[in-house]
Enzyme design. Structure first.
Site, short mmCIF file in Angstrom:
data_model
loop_
_atom_site.label_atom_id
_atom_site.label_comp_id
_atom_site.label_asym_id
_atom_site.label_seq_id
_atom_site.Cartn_x
_atom_site.Cartn_y
_atom_site.Cartn_z
N HIS A 1 1.16 -1.12 -0.45
CA HIS A 1 0.09 0.28 0.26
C HIS A 1 1.18 1.43 0.20
O HIS A 1 0.59 2.05 1.22
CB HIS A 1 -0.82 -0.24 1.49
N LEU B 1 -2.36 -12.83 -6.09
CA LEU B 1 -1.00 -12.61 -6.98
C LEU B 1 -1.27 -11.95 -8.57
O LEU B 1 -0.33 -12.69 -9.21
CB LEU B 1 -0.41 -14.73 -6.87
N SER C 1 -3.19 -12.49 -10.80
CA SER C 1 -3.97 -12.82 -12.66
C SER C 1 -4.78 -12.13 -13.54
O SER C 1 -4.16 -11.41 -14.67
CB SER C 1 -4.99 -14.33 -11.82
N ASP D 1 1.39 -4.05 -9.41
CA ASP D 1 1.70 -5.18 -10.03
C ASP D 1 2.21 -5.83 -11.73
O ASP D 1 3.18 -6.56 -12.12
CB ASP D 1 0.19 -6.05 -10.10
C1 GLA Z 1 -3.21 -4.93 -4.84
C2 GLA Z 1 -2.85 -3.58 -6.06
C3 GLA Z 1 -1.49 -2.54 -5.95
C4 GLA Z 1 -1.22 -2.21 -4.69
C5 GLA Z 1 -1.71 -3.17 -3.68
C6 GLA Z 1 -1.20 -3.24 -2.02
O1 GLA Z 1 -2.25 -5.61 -5.43
O2 GLA Z 1 -3.24 -4.04 -7.15
O3 GLA Z 1 -1.65 -1.91 -6.85
O4 GLA Z 1 -1.75 -1.60 -4.24
O5 GLA Z 1 -2.46 -3.48 -3.37
O6 GLA Z 1 0.32 -2.91 -1.97
#
Ligand code: GLA
Length: 388
Positions: A33, A126, A128, A173
């Protein structure tokens, strides 16, 4: 891949060979976060992910089939008229990517037939969805010889999620999945997008993902609520501090100025974002010095902060992490957005089997749920695969 090509021919017929592609899932080692707060993250790409077979069409149609959701059949859309549709389910991700490419002026001159197959556990946090986005980006780049760089593909994939699907995620991600490198994690400054690879060659430890198998209900609305609270805290701090994001704030500056944040909850959220950002930089330094124990301790602190200040863990994640701590993990924390999903732990290699068994037992006693365990293999980012 052979099976995917076979399915492709079954679904779309045999006019010309489809080309093979892959994009991984991701796991974040520390820095949670922090991405949408202009801070640092430290994720790596996994060896599991989404495979795709793709071939150009003569017309403007996207025809998409997932071997994970055969009951949905072929989902069809027109590239000149792409809209989010609930019933298109997973296919909204590739549709969104095509839409962002064309919006940005990349020429997608014809439609595409696509078959997808994913081996990332579903709903486990994770990534997807980001994996489908990036594999689609690579398909478009390769099939239409687009001159687009990796970071731009990452940005457009994130925009597909933000603007087309309507999930307000940060860039972690897509970045990890687009830019990942085998046996390395990636320290990313989410404000500047500067990044650095760090080798993860643990000799006497393994990285273990444990899945709570708890569905992440309400996760999106709570995620958005946290974002709003952080924005509020930022505005309050900007009254005296010359900052662009919470990632610009040091721990000391936070302590000296926290009274400016009106809402006590927003104050806690900001504390997490700021301390977690500092923790991430410190953790990577420890790792570079070969101090795995030090890295592990910071993972544990990260979890406590996500539990107490950011409040995104919940009973299942806490139970798994506490069991891991009791069973001697070097470090253990929730990973991803939270509210369910997975934990990541560093465990002594010789202890792996006992760890899985004991932690699994304790978790079951606490929650009545069976956890799944996966030993992490760090793979490469999204790519075209060699044809057989
Ligand atoms: C999800 C969001 C990311 C990030 C995480 C928390 O995976 O897609 O952008 O904010 O939560 O770290």
């Amino acid at each position: 891949m052979k099976e995917i090509i076979r399915t492709f021919k079954e679904q779309f017929g045999g006019n010309g060979e489809p080309q093979p592609f892959f994009a991984p899932g991701r796991v974040n080692l520390i820095g949670e976060h922090t991405d949408y707060n202009g801070g640092h993250v430290f994720p790596c790409a996994l060896s599991v992910g989404t495979y795709a077979a793709a071939r150009k069409r003569e017309d403007q149609k996207l025809r998409m089939y997932s071997m994970n959701f055969p009951e949905l059949g072929i989902i069809e859309a027109d590239i000149d008229d792409l809209k989010y549709e609930d019933q298109d389910d997973w296919a909204n991700y590739p549709k969104g990517v095509v839409e962002m490419f064309t919006k940005e002026g990349y020429d997608v001159p014809s439609g595409v037939d696509l078959v997808f197959y994913g081996n990332i556990p579903n709903g486990a946090g994770l990534s997807s969805s980001a994996s489908i986005e990036l594999v689609t980006s690579v398909v478009l780049k390769e099939l239409f010889s687009l001159s687009i760089d990796r970071v731009e593909m990452v940005r457009l994939s994130q925009r597909a999620e933000n603007e087309f699907v309507g999930v307000n995620c940060g860039i972690m991600d897509q970045f990890a999945i687009g830019m990942g490198k085998k046996d390395h994690a990636l320290l990313l400054d989410c404000q500047t997008l500067d990044y650095r690879y760090t080798p993860i060659n643990l000799d006497s430890e393994t990285l273990i993902i444990a899945n709570t198998n708890k569905r992440r209900g309400l996760a999106d609305s709570k995620y958005n609520e946290r974002r709003v609270q952080c924005e509020e805290a930022l505005k309050d701090l900007q009254q005296t501090l010359d900052i662009q994001s919470l990632g610009d704030v040091s721990k000391q500056e936070f302590e000296e100025n926290k009274h400016l944040i009106q809402d006590p909850e927003a104050r806690k959220r900001a504390k997490h974002a700021i301390f977690e950002n500092c923790r991430t930089i410190e953790a990577v330094e420890k790792l570079n010095q070969g101090d795995i124990e030090g890295f592990g301790k910071l993972m544990n602190e990260s979890h406590r902060s996500l539990r107490d200040d950011y409040e995104v863990t919940g009973k299942e994640l806490d139970a798994l992490v506490e069991a891991a701590w009791e069973e001697g993990a070097v470090g253990s924390r929730m990973t991803g957005a939270g509210f369910g999903g997975c934990t990541i732990s560093i465990v002594k290699r010789e202890d792996t089997d006992r760890f899985k068994e004991k932690v699994g037992e304790k978790y079951y006693q606490e929650t009545g749920l069976e956890a799944d365990f996966y030993v992490v293999e760090i793979g490469d980012g999204a790519k075209k695969l060699e044809e057989e």
